[in-house]
Motif scaffolding. Structure first.
Motif, PDB file in Angstrom:
ATOM      1  N   SER B 224       0.789  -1.228   0.000  1.00  0.00           N
ATOM      2  CA  SER B 224       0.000   0.000   0.000  1.00  0.00           C
ATOM      3  C   SER B 224       0.822   1.279   0.000  1.00  0.00           C
ATOM      4  O   SER B 224       0.278   2.360  -0.188  1.00  0.00           O
ATOM      5  CB  SER B 224      -0.910   0.016   1.230  1.00  0.00           C
ATOM      6  OG  SER B 224      -0.103   0.012   2.408  1.00  0.00           O
ATOM      7  N   SER B 225       2.115   1.185   0.164  1.00  0.00           N
ATOM      8  CA  SER B 225       2.923   2.395   0.249  1.00  0.00           C
ATOM      9  C   SER B 225       3.045   3.059  -1.120  1.00  0.00           C
ATOM     10  O   SER B 225       2.798   2.438  -2.161  1.00  0.00           O
ATOM     11  CB  SER B 225       4.316   2.065   0.789  1.00  0.00           C
ATOM     12  OG  SER B 225       5.043   1.339  -0.184  1.00  0.00           O
ATOM     13  N   ALA B 226       3.465   4.318  -1.108  1.00  0.00           N
ATOM     14  CA  ALA B 226       3.661   5.043  -2.358  1.00  0.00           C
ATOM     15  C   ALA B 226       4.729   4.362  -3.204  1.00  0.00           C
ATOM     16  O   ALA B 226       4.621   4.268  -4.434  1.00  0.00           O
ATOM     17  CB  ALA B 226       4.064   6.484  -2.053  1.00  0.00           C
ATOM     18  N   PHE B 227       5.743   3.885  -2.539  1.00  0.00           N
ATOM     19  CA  PHE B 227       6.798   3.162  -3.240  1.00  0.00           C
ATOM     20  C   PHE B 227       6.235   1.933  -3.928  1.00  0.00           C
ATOM     21  O   PHE B 227       6.497   1.664  -5.104  1.00  0.00           O
ATOM     22  CB  PHE B 227       7.877   2.766  -2.231  1.00  0.00           C
ATOM     23  CG  PHE B 227       9.011   1.981  -2.804  1.00  0.00           C
ATOM     24  CD1 PHE B 227       8.985   0.589  -2.814  1.00  0.00           C
ATOM     25  CD2 PHE B 227      10.115   2.624  -3.335  1.00  0.00           C
ATOM     26  CE1 PHE B 227      10.037  -0.133  -3.344  1.00  0.00           C
ATOM     27  CE2 PHE B 227      11.171   1.903  -3.870  1.00  0.00           C
ATOM     28  CZ  PHE B 227      11.126   0.525  -3.874  1.00  0.00           C
TER      29      PHE B 227
END
Lengths: 222, 477
Positions: B224-227
């Protein structure tokens, strides 16, 4: 344990004083990612957790997990299987002196350690491996976890004994997911390891680790 | 491809959340094992199982032949060997010793030993080693270990393990090789076991339940992270996610306690450790012995089907009969540059001694995949090296150096081959080996076999096929 999350976004090293960059939610299939290998990993953990490079990770047999240093004769003897005492005796015998006067033997920095290969290094002088792995291997995730756990645990232990460097709440007897202490710990680690503030969702995800019965102590959470 | 391999590949490419090791489902094919024992530096076949005696050669004085009394032929053996050159060794410039005789190896395993002449294509160490391992790219640049691992590694935790250095230890160059068949490089077998679990034995190891929670949180963030949002479709990150799942499956198999070669605090050692310490008494100080010990544990525990091990280039001193001496000279077989006769004799003794220990263990251990059979029953042990050594010497010299020379031969040990056979031969007046007809086995003077023939012969013995594989049915007669 929190440091296991450092894997997720391991390529950022942004200036913390720079204005925040808006997140651009565009996915890409171009792989510009690079494997954060042994030396970069060791450096990052050393800096983020305020640990000396050589003390970031020590294996169960006392050997270093992965480091980079100039080779001493004792290092070579150790790679041949001699224990520290035997190595000192052999060194002294070779030098013709009463005690070993070891110094730099090969004045080139070389990776050393039990997990050097798994973490992306290669040991040309001592391991006869002249090229590192092109990509992570099957044991890379486990070697990485061992390095993170060792570094994190070492920092938590040192903070518990004092003075505190990273984990301000390490001495707490209990910590919960909704506590300000847990949130502050998460924020501290995101800033130290990823040079950014965590998103609210990330804080919630990580602090939920503490939802255990019985509750985790501050040291366990760290 | 078998169903299970297809399932595994599908799981990897789709980045499935739970990629467990598929159960062994081989479609009825017998699982086979390959053990490659490397000879770094140039293991010359004329200094082991294809010697030429002085009296047999018209040019003995200027060729690297052996005194007649040093050429031995054990009873019942087609193959010959070289005796320990004790006088030469003990009078050499640096103190060396041997504690094993080539004749012992032939007495024990001669019935399943095959010598096959061949010629390499490079006199460069690394290039020659790479070509020895990949048959000079006969199979798309895949090494023999990878080729066999792909064919027989279904359901195994660590299908391909390579503990060799230099060119012998390099991966193949075929990027299409499935991830499951890529080799696991092991630098030090004495510490390898610690890398098979993410936390066991560590001083600061957390409670397993807490660790599981942390890993689950990490996986959630990874998704779920931007990365993750930005790079989720890249092959790099997909591959990493798959590796992490495979690693969990490996961790569940408790390999640390199965593969540990030394006693360490709070860790259990394998029940076979005492046997290994008796077979390989220097396994904590001799990396080659440790490699052999780890090879045995990997095979016995049904973890691997394709393993490579080899002596190292560094000097190794041991105590033999109360005398401290070198058993592995600097640069291994390449010490022949300094002293050919002694360097070859010492290194062949060392290599065959450790091989004897390993083969003996495999001969008495049940195959975990084929009850009623031993591991050796289903194995090929291949001694591979990058090249031979030059055949000339100064007139009547007993101490002389030799250079890199492609003309050579290989030793294969396996019940799957005819055994007690020599394919090809050597011209005693030139000391050059020559080839043979791969169908009939008849000698063909003036010809030579190639790396690809050795590669193909090993694969044929193990029931492994690939486009372009050559056929050598004579090996099985």
């Amino acid at each position: 344990m929190m440091l296991l999350l450092a894997l997720t976004a391991c390529n950022t090293d942004a200036d913390p004083e720079a204005p925040p960059v808006a997140v651009v939610d565009i996915s890409t299939a171009r792989s510009t990612l690079r494997w954060k290998r042994n030396r970069a990993l060791q450096n990052d953990l050393s800096r983020a957790l305020a640990l000396p490079l050589e003390e970031v990770c020590t294996e169960v047999d006392g050997s270093v997990c992965a480091t980079v240093q100039r080779i001493r004769y004792l290092d070579w003897l150790a790679s041949q299987g001699l224990d520290p005492q035997e190595a000192l005796q052999e060194c002294a015998a070779q030098q013709g002196t009463a005690t070993c006067q070891d110094d730099i033997w090969i004045d080139l920095y070389s990776p050393l350690g039990a997990h050097t290969v798994s973490l992306g290094g290669n040991s040309p002088f001592l391991g006869e491996q002249y090229q590192p792995l092109a990509e992570p291997g099957l044991t890379t995730p486990m070697a990485l976890d061992r390095m993170l756990l060792s570094a994190c645990g070492e920092r938590a232990t040192r903070d518990l004994a004092g003075p505190i460097e990273v984990f301000e709440h390490v001495g707490l007897s209990a910590i919960t997911s909704g506590s300000i202490e847990a949130e502050q710990t998460v924020s501290t680690l995101f800033r130290r390891l990823l040079a950014r503030d965590p998103e609210a969702e990330e804080v919630a995800t990580v602090t939920a680790i503490a939802d255990t019965t019985p509750p985790m102590s501050g040291e366990q959470f760290a | 491809m078998s169903l299970t391999r297809r399932t595994l590949l599908g799981a990897l490419t789709a980045g499935a959340a739970a990629a467990t090791l598929p159960a062994f489902a081989f479609g009825g094919q017998q699982r086979r094992y390959l053990i490659v024992i490397g000879g770094p530096g140039g293991a010359n076949i004329l200094d082991s199982f294809l010697p030429v005696a002085h009296s047999e050669s018209a040019n003995a004085s200027v060729l690297s032949t052996h005194f007649d009394e040093d050429v031995l032929q054990p009873a019942g053996s087609t193959l010959r060997c070289v005796a320990p050159l004790v006088d030469a060794i003990e009078s050499s410039l640096i103190p060396m010793r041997v504690r094993y005789e080539q004749a012992t190896f032939l007495q024990r395993y001669g019935s399943m030993t095959t010598v096959m002449t061949c010629e390499g294509s490079s006199v460069n160490h690394r290039v020659g080693q790479v070509r020895a391992m990949n048959g000079n790219t006969i199979n798309r640049g895949r090494t023999i270990l990878e080729t066999v691992g792909l064919a027989h590694g279904d359901g195994l935790a660590l299908p391909v393990v390579n503990m060799m250095g230099g060119g012998l230890g390099e991966s193949g160059t075929d990027s299409s090789l499935p991830i499951a068949a890529r080799q696991l490089s092991v630098q030090d077998p004495r510490t390898f076991a610690m890398g098979t679990h993410g936390s066991l034995g560590l001083e600061h190891a957390p409670d397993p339940g807490h660790l599981a929670r942390a890993r689950a949180a990490r996986e959630s963030l990874d998704q779920s992270s931007a990365f993750a949002n930005r790079f989720a479709h890249t092959s790099t990150l997909q591959r990493w996610a798959s590796l992490r799942q495979l690693a969990l499956a490996v961790e569940d198999q408790d390999l640390l306690t199965k593969l540990l070669l030394r006693e360490l605090p709070n860790l259990t050692t394998p029940p076979e450790l005492e046997l290994l310490q008796q077979t390989f008494p220097c396994l904590l100080t001799d990396v080659f012995e440790a490699q052999a010990a780890l090879t045995f544990l990997l095979l016995k525990n049904g973890l691997t089907c394709s393993v490579g091990l080899a002596p190292r280039n560094g000097t190794l001193q041991v105590e033999i009969d109360g005398v401290r001496a070198i058993e592995n000279p600097q640069l291994a077989f390449d010490y022949s540059h300094n002293d050919h006769r002694v360097g070859q004799n010492v290194m062949w003794a060392r290599t065959l001694r450790v091989a004897d220990g390993l083969i003996g263990l495999l001969e008495q251990t049940e195959d975990p995949c084929s009850p009623g059979q031993t591991i050796l029953d289903n194995s090929v042990v291949a001694f591979l090296t990058e090249f031979g050594r030059g055949r000339e010497r100064p007139a009547d010299a007993l101490v002389y150096g030799s250079g890199h020379f492609p003309n050579n031969g290989v030793v294969l040990v396996s019940p799957l081959l005819g055994g007690n056979r020599l394919f090809g031969g050597v011209d005693p007046d030139t000391c050059l080996t020559y080839g043979f007809d791969p169908i009939t086995g008849e000698d063909r003077p003036g010809t030579h076999m190639e790396e690809g023939d050795v590669f193909s012969g090993i694969c044929e013995a193990l029931g492994v096929d690939f486009p372009g594989r050559r056929s050598l049915p004579c090996l099985f007669t």
